[in-house]
Design a protein around this motif. Structure first.
Motif, PDB file in Angstrom:
ATOM      1  N   TRP A  33      43.120  18.439  40.825  1.00 12.92           N
ATOM      2  CA  TRP A  33      41.920  18.734  41.604  1.00 12.92           C
ATOM      3  C   TRP A  33      42.249  19.666  42.774  1.00 12.92           C
ATOM      4  N   VAL A  34      43.378  19.446  43.415  1.00 11.99           N
ATOM      5  CA  VAL A  34      43.798  20.320  44.512  1.00 11.99           C
ATOM      6  C   VAL A  34      44.029  21.732  44.003  1.00 11.99           C
ATOM      7  N   LEU A  35      44.718  21.844  42.869  1.00 14.14           N
ATOM      8  CA  LEU A  35      44.967  23.153  42.279  1.00 14.14           C
ATOM      9  C   LEU A  35      43.663  23.850  41.924  1.00 14.14           C
ATOM     10  N   LEU A  36      42.716  23.101  41.386  1.00 13.69           N
ATOM     11  CA  LEU A  36      41.424  23.674  41.014  1.00 13.69           C
ATOM     12  C   LEU A  36      40.668  24.167  42.236  1.00 13.69           C
ATOM     13  N   ILE A  37      40.706  23.401  43.317  1.00 18.48           N
ATOM     14  CA  ILE A  37      40.011  23.792  44.551  1.00 18.48           C
ATOM     15  C   ILE A  37      40.607  25.082  45.116  1.00 18.48           C
ATOM     16  N   VAL A  38      41.948  25.165  45.127  1.00 20.14           N
ATOM     17  CA  VAL A  38      42.608  26.366  45.639  1.00 20.14           C
ATOM     18  C   VAL A  38      42.236  27.588  44.806  1.00 20.14           C
ATOM     19  N   ILE A  39      42.223  27.430  43.488  1.00 22.47           N
ATOM     20  CA  ILE A  39      41.869  28.543  42.604  1.00 22.47           C
ATOM     21  C   ILE A  39      40.422  28.974  42.821  1.00 22.47           C
ATOM     22  N   LEU A  40      39.518  28.021  42.941  1.00 19.57           N
ATOM     23  CA  LEU A  40      38.099  28.343  43.147  1.00 19.57           C
ATOM     24  C   LEU A  40      37.880  29.046  44.481  1.00 19.57           C
ATOM     25  N   LEU A  41      38.575  28.583  45.516  1.00 19.84           N
ATOM     26  CA  LEU A  41      38.462  29.237  46.820  1.00 19.84           C
ATOM     27  C   LEU A  41      38.960  30.673  46.743  1.00 19.84           C
ATOM     28  N   ALA A  42      40.068  30.880  46.038  1.00 20.29           N
ATOM     29  CA  ALA A  42      40.614  32.234  45.884  1.00 20.29           C
ATOM     30  C   ALA A  42      39.642  33.131  45.127  1.00 20.29           C
ATOM     31  N   ILE A  43      38.992  32.589  44.127  1.00 19.92           N
ATOM     32  CA  ILE A  43      38.076  33.382  43.307  1.00 19.92           C
ATOM     33  C   ILE A  43      36.798  33.732  44.053  1.00 19.92           C
ATOM     34  N   PHE A  44      36.280  32.790  44.829  1.00 19.75           N
ATOM     35  CA  PHE A  44      34.937  32.971  45.384  1.00 19.75           C
ATOM     36  C   PHE A  44      34.881  33.423  46.847  1.00 19.75           C
ATOM     37  N   ILE A  45      35.867  33.101  47.683  1.00 23.80           N
ATOM     38  CA  ILE A  45      35.658  33.401  49.099  1.00 23.80           C
ATOM     39  C   ILE A  45      36.916  33.770  49.879  1.00 23.80           C
ATOM     40  N   LEU A  46      38.093  33.425  49.405  1.00 23.14           N
ATOM     41  CA  LEU A  46      39.309  33.536  50.209  1.00 23.14           C
ATOM     42  C   LEU A  46      39.543  34.931  50.761  1.00 23.14           C
ATOM     43  N   PHE A  47      39.571  35.946  49.912  1.00 25.59           N
ATOM     44  CA  PHE A  47      39.936  37.296  50.331  1.00 25.59           C
ATOM     45  C   PHE A  47      38.898  37.902  51.267  1.00 25.59           C
ATOM     46  N   SER A  48      37.638  37.744  50.950  1.00 28.10           N
ATOM     47  CA  SER A  48      36.590  38.302  51.809  1.00 28.10           C
ATOM     48  C   SER A  48      36.528  37.569  53.146  1.00 28.10           C
ATOM     49  N   PHE A  49      36.799  36.257  53.135  1.00 30.03           N
ATOM     50  CA  PHE A  49      36.807  35.494  54.390  1.00 30.03           C
ATOM     51  C   PHE A  49      37.921  35.987  55.300  1.00 30.03           C
ATOM     52  N   VAL A  50      39.132  36.155  54.755  1.00 37.05           N
ATOM     53  CA  VAL A  50      40.270  36.620  55.557  1.00 37.05           C
ATOM     54  C   VAL A  50      40.003  38.022  56.096  1.00 37.05           C
ATOM     55  N   ALA A  51      39.480  38.916  55.250  1.00 39.31           N
ATOM     56  CA  ALA A  51      39.190  40.280  55.692  1.00 39.31           C
ATOM     57  C   ALA A  51      38.117  40.283  56.773  1.00 39.31           C
ATOM     58  N   PHE A  52      37.092  39.451  56.609  1.00 37.76           N
ATOM     59  CA  PHE A  52      36.030  39.371  57.611  1.00 37.76           C
ATOM     60  C   PHE A  52      36.569  38.812  58.919  1.00 37.76           C
TER      61      PHE A  52
END
Length: 315
Positions: free
Chosen positions: A258-277
């Motif tokens: 479940w932890v791995l799935l959450i990390v992957i989903l965050l990376a797919i949906f919001i991680l990069f744009s959140f960091v850039a913002f």
């Protein structure tokens, strides 16, 4: 400190296609502060209500993030495409290359190819950070097309730097047990890493904002590592904590799917744009204050008398 200045017009430079969003309502040029290199800059947007500008940076960040949340998800999904391609190439390299030295050398080389797409990610999130509109797909595509070369060069430089620094830190770290003097080069490597990472809080946004040579961008960025020291420390610590947290979850708790799935989903949906913002929201006010406002005030002295806001605050 020698001051270098030059005129620049995004929309009128011969042979240069204007980037959408860079031919707005206000045009101003020149203006140098504390030795930074500046040029013509174009800005658009209706601005921010006075009462909103007076709120703390922390509150404004989450307000702007909430307004653009759906758009940031779309932007992240767009950026994940080249990231996924790089991960695929990484997997292919790791299985095809048998030589261990060559495999280590090429370990993360495919991610150099992601660097040009950081232009699109930076351009859109920069617009969001300064409360401007951006067409996600078209502006992303045009920013990549316009800026792919300096981003690709910078990506190669980043790869070489971190490869050399990682080898040096592993070597010096291993020698500390035998000789405490190796703490000196080890700490110097940490300091160099901080300077290099901090400079890259500014390099991408300056590339998509100003028409400068890459060496001039680097010069400005190095100056900003000193001028924006506290916000650099803030971002460095925050991002380092995030990387450590994710590494901890994936190594210590790797059996938890479940932890791995959450990390992957965050990376797919919001991680990069959140960091850039987050980065652009934090550093853009400093760039605006030191490179853009002086130019605006030179052309329109009345602008200097406008009410001051706390847009240059950090968290």
């Amino acid at each position: 400190m020698k001051i270098i200045s030059k005129k620049y017009t995004t929309a009128a430079t011969p042979g240069r296609k204007p980037i959408p969003g860079c031919s707005g309502k206000e045009n101003f040029s020149g203006g140098i502060q504390v030795g930074l290199i500046s040029n013509h800059y174009t800005k658009e947007g209706p601005g921010v209500p006075d009462e909103e500008e007076q709120r703390s940076a922390f509150v404004r960040f989450w307000q702007y993030f909430g307004r653009r949340f759906t758009s940031l998800i779309k932007l992240n999904l767009l950026f994940v495409i080249p990231v996924a391609a790089a991960i695929t190439l990484l997997f292919v390299f790791s299985t095809v290359i048998n030589n261990e030295v060559l495999r280590n050398l090429m370990a993360f080389a495919p991610f150099i190819l992601v660097a040009p797409f950081v232009a699109g990610l930076t351009y859109v999130t920069r617009n969001y950070a300064r409360r401007d509109h951006a067409f996600i797909f078209s502006d992303f595509k045009d920013a990549v097309k316009e800026n792919w070369k300096p981003f690709l060069i910078d990506g190669f430089i980043c790869y070489v730097m971190f490869f050399v620094i990682s080898i040096a830190m592993n070597y010096y770290g291993g020698q500390i047990a035998n000789n405490k003097l190796f703490y000196v080069p080890y700490i110097l490597c940490i300091l160099l890493t901080f300077i290099f990472v901090s400079s890259h809080f500014y390099i991408p946004v300056m590339i998509v904002t100003f028409d400068l040579k890459l060496r001039q961008i680097y010069k400005n960025a190095l100056l900003f590592t000193v001028i924006g020291l506290w916000r650099n420390i803030f971002l460095f610590v925050l991002l380092a904590a995030g990387v450590y947290g994710v590494s901890y979850l994936l190594t210590i708790l790797e059996i938890n799917l479940w932890v791995l799935l959450i990390v992957i989903l965050l990376a797919i949906f919001i991680l990069f744009s959140f960091v850039a913002f987050l980065i652009n929201f934090t550093v853009y006010p400093l760039i605006d204050r030191l490179l853009i406002h002086p130019s605006q005030n030179q052309e329109d002295p009345a602008a200097a008398k406008k009410s001051k806001t706390n847009n240059d605050d950090i968290f």
